[in-house]
Design a protein around this motif. Structure first.
Motif, PDB file in Angstrom:
ATOM      1  N   PHE A   9       0.826  -1.209   0.000  1.00  0.00           N
ATOM      2  CA  PHE A   9       0.000   0.000   0.000  1.00  0.00           C
ATOM      3  C   PHE A   9       0.864   1.265   0.000  1.00  0.00           C
ATOM      4  N   ASP A  10       1.913   1.291  -0.801  1.00  0.00           N
ATOM      5  CA  ASP A  10       2.714   2.515  -0.901  1.00  0.00           C
ATOM      6  C   ASP A  10       2.370   3.304  -2.156  1.00  0.00           C
ATOM      7  N   THR A  11       1.199   3.027  -2.705  1.00  0.00           N
ATOM      8  CA  THR A  11       0.733   3.677  -3.922  1.00  0.00           C
ATOM      9  C   THR A  11      -0.763   3.921  -3.843  1.00  0.00           C
ATOM     10  N   SER A  12      -1.207   4.999  -4.442  1.00  0.00           N
ATOM     11  CA  SER A  12      -2.639   5.296  -4.506  1.00  0.00           C
ATOM     12  C   SER A  12      -3.395   4.239  -5.297  1.00  0.00           C
ATOM     13  N   HIS A  13      -2.688   3.471  -6.134  1.00  0.00           N
ATOM     14  CA  HIS A  13      -3.356   2.442  -6.937  1.00  0.00           C
ATOM     15  C   HIS A  13      -4.094   1.437  -6.059  1.00  0.00           C
ATOM     16  N   ALA A  14      -3.538   1.121  -4.893  1.00  0.00           N
ATOM     17  CA  ALA A  14      -4.203   0.155  -4.011  1.00  0.00           C
ATOM     18  C   ALA A  14      -5.620   0.612  -3.694  1.00  0.00           C
ATOM     19  N   VAL A  15      -5.766   1.888  -3.365  1.00  0.00           N
ATOM     20  CA  VAL A  15      -7.077   2.438  -3.007  1.00  0.00           C
ATOM     21  C   VAL A  15      -7.933   2.677  -4.247  1.00  0.00           C
ATOM     22  N   GLU A  16      -7.349   3.284  -5.269  1.00  0.00           N
ATOM     23  CA  GLU A  16      -8.126   3.636  -6.454  1.00  0.00           C
ATOM     24  C   GLU A  16      -8.616   2.407  -7.208  1.00  0.00           C
ATOM     25  N   PHE A  17      -7.804   1.377  -7.283  1.00  0.00           N
ATOM     26  CA  PHE A  17      -8.236   0.139  -7.931  1.00  0.00           C
ATOM     27  C   PHE A  17      -9.359  -0.515  -7.129  1.00  0.00           C
ATOM     28  N   THR A  18      -9.227  -0.505  -5.811  1.00  0.00           N
ATOM     29  CA  THR A  18     -10.250  -1.112  -4.953  1.00  0.00           C
ATOM     30  C   THR A  18     -11.580  -0.391  -5.105  1.00  0.00           C
ATOM     31  N   LYS A  19     -11.569   0.919  -5.143  1.00  0.00           N
ATOM     32  CA  LYS A  19     -12.809   1.684  -5.315  1.00  0.00           C
ATOM     33  C   LYS A  19     -13.544   1.263  -6.582  1.00  0.00           C
ATOM     34  N   ARG A  20     -12.808   1.090  -7.655  1.00  0.00           N
ATOM     35  CA  ARG A  20     -13.439   0.766  -8.941  1.00  0.00           C
ATOM     36  C   ARG A  20     -13.916  -0.673  -8.997  1.00  0.00           C
ATOM     37  N   GLN A  23     -16.600  -1.107  -6.294  1.00  0.00           N
ATOM     38  CA  GLN A  23     -17.705  -0.183  -6.569  1.00  0.00           C
ATOM     39  C   GLN A  23     -18.145   0.547  -5.306  1.00  0.00           C
ATOM     40  N   ARG A  24     -17.155   1.193  -4.716  1.00  0.00           N
ATOM     41  CA  ARG A  24     -17.361   1.915  -3.461  1.00  0.00           C
ATOM     42  C   ARG A  24     -16.748   3.313  -3.555  1.00  0.00           C
ATOM     43  N   ASP A  25     -17.487   4.314  -3.070  1.00  0.00           N
ATOM     44  CA  ASP A  25     -16.954   5.664  -2.888  1.00  0.00           C
ATOM     45  C   ASP A  25     -16.382   6.267  -4.163  1.00  0.00           C
ATOM     46  N   ILE A  26     -17.053   6.011  -5.287  1.00  0.00           N
ATOM     47  CA  ILE A  26     -16.600   6.564  -6.559  1.00  0.00           C
ATOM     48  C   ILE A  26     -17.781   6.618  -7.522  1.00  0.00           C
ATOM     49  N   ASP A  27     -17.715   7.512  -8.504  1.00  0.00           N
ATOM     50  CA  ASP A  27     -18.812   7.646  -9.469  1.00  0.00           C
ATOM     51  C   ASP A  27     -19.061   6.340 -10.217  1.00  0.00           C
ATOM     52  N   LYS A  28     -20.317   6.088 -10.535  1.00  0.00           N
ATOM     53  CA  LYS A  28     -20.691   4.827 -11.180  1.00  0.00           C
ATOM     54  C   LYS A  28     -20.037   4.631 -12.540  1.00  0.00           C
ATOM     55  N   ASP A  29     -19.695   5.740 -13.223  1.00  0.00           N
ATOM     56  CA  ASP A  29     -19.075   5.571 -14.538  1.00  0.00           C
ATOM     57  C   ASP A  29     -17.632   5.059 -14.429  1.00  0.00           C
ATOM     58  N   GLN A  30     -17.141   4.896 -13.185  1.00  0.00           N
ATOM     59  CA  GLN A  30     -15.816   4.328 -12.967  1.00  0.00           C
ATOM     60  C   GLN A  30     -15.875   2.850 -12.562  1.00  0.00           C
TER      61      GLN A  30
END
Length: 297
Positions: A9-20, A23-30
């Protein structure tokens, strides 16, 4: 649905990939269908350890179960996502999972040496596992649309630009310049034989010579705007390709799901190894006053 594990978890990718994917805490088009992050390990980092605590808290808020040791995820996932920013540790991070028969998506840079890249590829092949690695920029909608448009004819050359911040653990273009190099290879395809690179504190300019006589250049910048794009010289038209970043994670994750559902990566792993070889050659050239270096993939 694929069960994915995520490591480091030394990168934002861990969080941003998980959101998409979750399907949590992000716009549906993502949103991306077909897979879910079911477990994670904060891991360790020699490159940016200060990031781990914050991203670990973010993953907890996304309700991803966490474990202390990477190997605790074995037996609980179908695929591992190797997310360390530090490309030099990707082989050692992926190896336990590959040896256990778990395929891995290895985030950029795939490795920081051709030797390490080959070890990942050889172990995956030995275990008969699909292997995929790519910068998300390869799948930017604008770039995909350009490559699908046959009106301009064959790409004869290109001048690509993008940010290229540096770090000693990801030397040269391995750290952030990898994105622009991936764009260059998307346009040109494989087959680069040699590279020459001029490097200064604010810029790297690397020019590759392809075996069919085509020539292309990347300008990696460390001052000014951090935009991505380039000018493409094609048979029937010369013009700009401006690349946006809004949907690049979504599009990359679609390819991850597709790869590990079908077993067929969208890119031949030999191309990924050549990209590592291109950057390795550019670094050698930069350290030798711009001397021409062979691309030895």
């Amino acid at each position: 649905m694929l069960k994915l594990g995520i490591l480091d978890f030394d990168t934002s990718h861990a969080v941003e990939f998980t959101k998409r994917l979750n399907q949590r805490d992000i716009d549906k088009d993502q949103f991306v269908d077909g897979a879910k992050i079911v477990i994670g390990c904060p891991g360790e980092s020699k490159l940016s350890p200060e990031r781990i605590a914050g991203y670990t808290e973010a993953m907890k808020k996304l309700e991803v179960p966490l474990v202390d040791k990477p190997t605790d995820m074995i037996g609980k996932v179908d695929v591992m996502m190797i997310e360390a920013v530090d490309g030099s540790v990707h082989y050692e991070r992926a190896r336990p999972f590959l040896e256990a028969g778990i395929p891995c998506f290895v985030d950029k840079p795939f490795a920081c040496s051709v030797a390490d890249a080959r070890k990942i590829v050889e172990l995956s092949a030995k275990k008969k596992l699909p292997i995929f690695s790519s910068s998300s920029l390869r799948f930017a909608p604008e770039l995909v649309a350009y490559m699908a448009d046959e009106k301009h004819g064959k790409v004869l050359g290109a001048m690509v630009y993008g940010p290229a911040s540096q770090h000693e653990r990801n030397p040269g273009l391995f750290h952030y310049g990898i994105h622009a190099v991936e764009v260059l290879y998307t346009l040109m395809g494989p087959g680069c034989q040699s590279v020459t690179c001029t490097s200064d504190k604010d810029v790297d300019v690397a020019t590759g010579h392809w075996k069919d006589g085509r020539v292309a250049t990347i300008r990696g910048t460390r001052t000014g705007t951090g935009a991505y794009g380039g000018t493409v010289f094609a048979e029937k038209a010369t013009g700009p390709v401006i690349i946006g970043t809004k949907y690049i994670y979504r599009e990359l994750l679609k390819k991850v799901v597709e790869t590990y559902t079908t077993g067929k990566p969208p890119i031949d792993i030999a191309v990924t190894v050549e990209i590592v070889a291109f950057i390795e050659a550019a670094l050698k050239s930069a350290n030798n006053h711009g001397m021409v270096q062979k691309v030895e993939a």
